[in-house]
Design a protein around this motif. Structure first.
Motif, PDB file in Angstrom:
ATOM      1  N   GLN A 127       0.824  -1.207   0.000  1.00 35.59           N
ATOM      2  CA  GLN A 127       0.000   0.000   0.000  1.00 35.59           C
ATOM      3  C   GLN A 127       0.861   1.261   0.000  1.00 35.59           C
ATOM      4  O   GLN A 127       0.534   2.251  -0.674  1.00 35.59           O
ATOM      5  N   LEU A 128       1.974   1.254   0.737  1.00 41.47           N
ATOM      6  CA  LEU A 128       2.879   2.417   0.748  1.00 41.47           C
ATOM      7  C   LEU A 128       3.527   2.608  -0.622  1.00 41.47           C
ATOM      8  O   LEU A 128       3.728   3.751  -1.076  1.00 41.47           O
ATOM      9  N   HIS A 129       3.841   1.518  -1.280  1.00 43.53           N
ATOM     10  CA  HIS A 129       4.387   1.603  -2.634  1.00 43.53           C
ATOM     11  C   HIS A 129       3.339   2.168  -3.591  1.00 43.53           C
ATOM     12  O   HIS A 129       3.651   3.032  -4.441  1.00 43.53           O
ATOM     13  N   GLU A 130       2.096   1.712  -3.460  1.00 45.44           N
ATOM     14  CA  GLU A 130       1.009   2.207  -4.301  1.00 45.44           C
ATOM     15  C   GLU A 130       0.739   3.683  -4.035  1.00 45.44           C
ATOM     16  O   GLU A 130       0.414   4.453  -4.956  1.00 45.44           O
ATOM     17  N   LEU A 131       0.883   4.109  -2.773  1.00 39.76           N
ATOM     18  CA  LEU A 131       0.691   5.514  -2.417  1.00 39.76           C
ATOM     19  C   LEU A 131       1.707   6.399  -3.138  1.00 39.76           C
ATOM     20  O   LEU A 131       1.371   7.506  -3.599  1.00 39.76           O
ATOM     21  N   ARG A 132       2.943   5.944  -3.254  1.00 34.42           N
ATOM     22  CA  ARG A 132       3.963   6.712  -3.967  1.00 34.42           C
ATOM     23  C   ARG A 132       3.595   6.878  -5.440  1.00 34.42           C
ATOM     24  O   ARG A 132       3.884   7.903  -6.059  1.00 34.42           O
ATOM     25  N   ARG A 133       2.934   5.855  -5.998  1.00 33.35           N
ATOM     26  CA  ARG A 133       2.591   5.894  -7.418  1.00 33.35           C
ATOM     27  C   ARG A 133       1.341   6.724  -7.690  1.00 33.35           C
ATOM     28  O   ARG A 133       1.311   7.560  -8.594  1.00 33.35           O
ATOM     29  N   SER A 134       0.279   6.516  -6.859  1.00 33.36           N
ATOM     30  CA  SER A 134      -1.026   7.118  -7.155  1.00 33.36           C
ATOM     31  C   SER A 134      -1.322   8.375  -6.349  1.00 33.36           C
ATOM     32  O   SER A 134      -2.216   9.143  -6.697  1.00 33.36           O
ATOM     33  N   ASN A 135      -0.605   8.538  -5.230  1.00 33.49           N
ATOM     34  CA  ASN A 135      -0.837   9.668  -4.322  1.00 33.49           C
ATOM     35  C   ASN A 135      -2.240   9.635  -3.712  1.00 33.49           C
ATOM     36  O   ASN A 135      -2.751  10.652  -3.257  1.00 33.49           O
ATOM     37  N   GLU A 136      -2.868   8.466  -3.679  1.00 32.13           N
ATOM     38  CA  GLU A 136      -4.177   8.300  -3.036  1.00 32.13           C
ATOM     39  C   GLU A 136      -3.975   7.726  -1.640  1.00 32.13           C
ATOM     40  O   GLU A 136      -3.405   6.647  -1.490  1.00 32.13           O
ATOM     41  N   PRO A 137      -4.455   8.415  -0.613  1.00 29.88           N
ATOM     42  CA  PRO A 137      -4.225   7.947   0.763  1.00 29.88           C
ATOM     43  C   PRO A 137      -5.037   6.693   1.082  1.00 29.88           C
ATOM     44  O   PRO A 137      -6.021   6.379   0.402  1.00 29.88           O
ATOM     45  N   PHE A 138      -4.616   6.001   2.122  1.00 33.38           N
ATOM     46  CA  PHE A 138      -5.418   4.904   2.681  1.00 33.38           C
ATOM     47  C   PHE A 138      -5.533   5.126   4.180  1.00 33.38           C
ATOM     48  O   PHE A 138      -4.847   5.975   4.769  1.00 33.38           O
ATOM     49  N   THR A 139      -6.415   4.381   4.817  1.00 35.39           N
ATOM     50  CA  THR A 139      -6.696   4.587   6.234  1.00 35.39           C
ATOM     51  C   THR A 139      -6.443   3.305   7.011  1.00 35.39           C
ATOM     52  O   THR A 139      -6.767   2.201   6.554  1.00 35.39           O
ATOM     53  N   LEU A 140      -5.855   3.455   8.198  1.00 34.45           N
ATOM     54  CA  LEU A 140      -5.638   2.341   9.124  1.00 34.45           C
ATOM     55  C   LEU A 140      -6.460   2.564  10.380  1.00 34.45           C
ATOM     56  O   LEU A 140      -6.604   3.698  10.853  1.00 34.45           O
TER      57      LEU A 140
END
Length: 532
Positions: free
Chosen positions: A257-270
Motif C-alpha cells: 500500500q505504501l508503494h502504491e501511495l507513492r505511485r497514485s498519491n491516493e491515501p489509505f486509512t488504518l
C-alpha cells in the motif's frame, strides 16, 4: 571495581557497624542481612561475598524470635569484616558469567506444569542453558489457564500425576487453544504402562518418561517440537483462531500500500480495533467462550468491509483494519456504523452489550515506515482508561505512546538503583518507561501511584521487613484487579519452597538471586508482552 561493587561494599560495612553498635540484635534481622548480601553480591559480581553469606545463612533461623548478643553477632559477621579489608582485589571480571544465559534471539518459550518444584527449577535451568526461556507453574498455582493465554508458549510440558489437578484434566482445558495455535504438548510421567503412553500419544504430541535421565535427548525433543511449530507458522498468512489475516500478511500488505501511495498519491486509512472489557468477559464467561466471541467479531468485521480492504488480527483482542483508497472521514463513518450495529446485535447474541473502541489514522505520506504506521495507532494511557465504545483519531508523529509502569520493591537500595538503571530503556523507542522504587510493600501501597495506572509490572523481593514479597502478592490478589499487575518475584538460590509459594499466590514468574542482567531483560520483555 565498578561503581555498584564499590557502593555495595561501602553500604555493607556501614550496615555491619550499625548492627554491632547494638547490644542485642534480632536473629530475623541477621537473616535478612545475609539474605540481601547473598543475592545482591552474586548479581553484581562479588561472588566471594555471596558464597560467605550463603554459608552463614544456614547458622541463623529466619523464623526465630531470639536475639543475639554483640559477641555472638560479631563472630557471625567476622568473615565480612575480613573481606571488607581486601575488597580492592576484586576486578570487573568477577561479574556473574552471562555466557550460559538467555541470548537476545531465544530458541523458544516453554511452559512446564508439575507439582514438584525441585524438578521444575531443574528443567527450567536445563532449558535456559540452551537459550530456551522457560516459565513454570504448579497444579496449585492460581489461574493456570489465564497464564497459558497470557504466555501462549511455543511448547507445553505437562506432568500427568499431580495431587490437585490431574495432568489430563489440565490438558482437556488447553487442548483446543493449543491445537488452534499449533502448540505442541509433551506429557510426562513416572508411570510408563501402555495405557498411559497410548493416552498421551492420542491426546498430546509426545510422552517423556520420568525420571529424565538423558538431558541431551530431552533438549533435542523439545527443540524439534518448537522448530516444527515455527516452520508451520512461517508458511501461513492466516490467524489460526479467527481465520482473518495475521501480522505477517499485514506487514506485506502495508508495504504494498505504501508503494502504491507513492505511485497514485491516493491515501489509505488504518484503524486499530479493540474489544472493550475483553479480559472481564474472559474472566466471567471463560476463555473458550472468549475465543468464540473473537471468532464471531472477526467474522462480523470481515463481512462488513469491501473485498479491497484487509482485516488482520494483531494481538489477542486487537485487530487492524486497512481501508484502501479511503480517507479518514470515510473510515470513521464506517467504524461508527459498525460500532452501533455490533452493540445492538451483541445483546441478542451474547446477552449483554459488547462494544469496541478504535483508533483511526489516514496515511498520506509514503515515506512512513511500517513500524511507525502501526505504533502511532496504539492507545495511550488516557484512551485506555476512557469510556468504552469510543473512536479516537491519530496523526502520525503524535507522541501518544503507551507507557510501561514498573514498580521495584526491594529493601536493598543498591538493587533498586541497579534495576532502575538497567530497565530504564526496556520499552525501546516505542514505549516510554516510568519506574518507581520502594523499600517494602507497605511503602508501595502507601503511594497512590500504585493503583492510578492501567497496568503495572512489579519486581518484588521475597524477603523484606514490614511487608515481604508474599504479603505483597496476597494483598494485590485479594484487594485489586490482579489483571492490572504482572509480578516477578526475586528469590534466593535453593529456596524451592519460596518459589512454590510465590507461584501458588499468583506470581507470574520468578528469578533466583544472583541473576544476570541479560536474563532479566529477556524475561521482562516476555512478561510485558501484551501487558500494555
Amino acid at each position: 571495581m565498578n561503581k555498584y561493587q564499590s557502593k555495595f561494599i561501602a553500604n555493607k560495612i556501614e550496615d555491619i557497624n550499625q548492627i554491632l553498635n547494638n547490644d542485642a540484635v534480632e536473629e530475623t534481622e541477621l537473616y535478612r542481612f545475609l539474605h540481601t548480601v547473598k543475592g545482591t553480591a552474586g548479581t553484581i559480581g562479588l561472588s566471594e561475598w555471596s558464597e560467605v553469606a550463603e554459608k552463614l545463612e544456614s547458622k541463623v533461623n529466619k523464623d526465630s524470635t531470639e536475639t543475639w548478643d554483640k559477641s555472638k553477632t560479631k563472630n557471625l559477621l567476622l568473615p565480612f569484616i575480613i573481606l571488607s579489608t581486601t575488597y580492592d582485589s576484586f576486578k570487573k571480571e568477577d561479574f556473574l558469567d552471562d555466557s550460559h544465559q538467555l541470548a537476545r534471539n531465544q530458541e523458544g518459550l516453554v511452559l512446564i506444569i508439575d507439582d514438584d518444584t525441585t524438578l521444575l527449577t531443574y528443567l527450567k535451568d536445563t532449558l535456559e542453558r540452551e537459550n530456551i526461556m522457560t516459565v513454570i507453574a504448579t497444579d496449585l498455582g492460581v489461574n493456570i489457564i489465564e497464564n497459558f493465554y497470557n504466555w501462549l508458549p511455543e511448547c507445553v510440558i505437562l506432568d500427568i500425576n499431580m495431587p490437585v489437578q490431574d495432568g489430563f484434566d489440565i490438558l482437556s482445558k488447553i487442548q483446543e487453544p493449543c491445537s488452534i495455535h499449533h502448540i505442541p504438548i509433551i506429557m510426562m510421567s513416572s508411570f510408563t504402562d501402555r495405557e498411559t503412553r497410548l493416552k498421551s500419544y492420542t491426546l498430546a504430541d509426545d510422552f517423556i518418561q520420568k525420571p529424565i535421565t538423558d538431558q541431551e535427548e530431552f533438549i533435542i525433543r523439545v527443540k524439534k517440537h518448537i522448530q516444527r511449530r515455527r516452520n508451520l507458522l512461517d508458511m501461513t498468512l492466516i490467524d489460526q483462531l479467527t481465520g482473518v489475516f495475521n501480522l505477517r500478511y499485514l506487514h506485506n500488505e502495508l508495504a504494498r500500500q505504501l508503494h502504491e501511495l507513492r505511485r497514485s498519491n491516493e491515501p489509505f486509512t488504518l484503524a486499530l480495533i479493540n474489544l472493550d472489557q475483553f479480559r472481564n468477559f474472559n474472566q466471567q464467561r471463560g476463555y473458550h467462550i472468549g475465543d468464540e466471541l473473537l471468532k464471531a467479531f472477526s467474522t462480523y468485521l470481515k463481512n462488513s468491509i469491501r473485498p479491497t480492504d484487509h482485516l488482520s488480527r494483531s494481538h489477542s483482542d486487537e485487530f487492524i483494519l486497512l481501508l484502501s483508497k479511503t480517507k479518514k472521514a470515510e473510515g470513521k463513518t464506517l467504524l461508527e456504523r459498525l460500532l452501533s450495529r455490533f452493540r445492538d446485535t451483541s445483546r441478542e447474541t451474547w446477552g449483554t452489550e459488547i462494544t469496541f473502541s478504535a483508533k483511526i489514522a489516514q496515511v498520506d505520506d509514503s515515506l512512513l515506515s511500517i513500524e511507525h504506521c502501526l505504533s502511532s495507532l496504539a492507545f495511550n494511557d488516557v484512551e485506555k482508561k476512557g469510556n468504552t465504545g469510543q473512536i479516537y483519531e491519530a496523526r502520525f508523529g503524535d507522541s501518544n505512546m503507551r507507557k510501561l509502569h514498573i514498580g521495584i520493591i526491594d529493601d536493598d537500595s543498591l538493587v533498586r538503583e541497579l534495576l532502575t538503571e538497567q530497565l530504564s530503556d526496556i520499552g525501546g523507542e516505542e514505549m516510554p518507561v516510568e519506574i518507581r522504587s520502594y523499600e517494602n510493600g507497605q511503602q508501595f501501597f502507601n503511594d497512590p501511584w500504585h493503583n492510578q495506572q492501567p497496568f503495572y509490572f512489579l519486581i518484588v523481593d521475597r524477603v523484606m521487613p514490614k511487608m515481604d514479597g508474599l504479603a505483597v502478592l496476597h494483598h494485590i490478589r485479594q484487594n485489586y484487579d490482579r489483571r492490572k499487575y504482572r509480578v516477578m518475584m526475586l528469590t534466593s538460590r535453593g529456596a524451592e519452597g519460596d518459589i512454590a509459594l510465590a507461584l501458588q499466590k499468583g506470581a507470574d514468574d520468578y528469578m533466583t538471586k544472583p541473576f544476570s542482567m541479560k536474563e532479566l531483560h529477556a524475561r521482562v520483555r516476555r512478561l510485558i508482552r501484551g501487558l500494555v
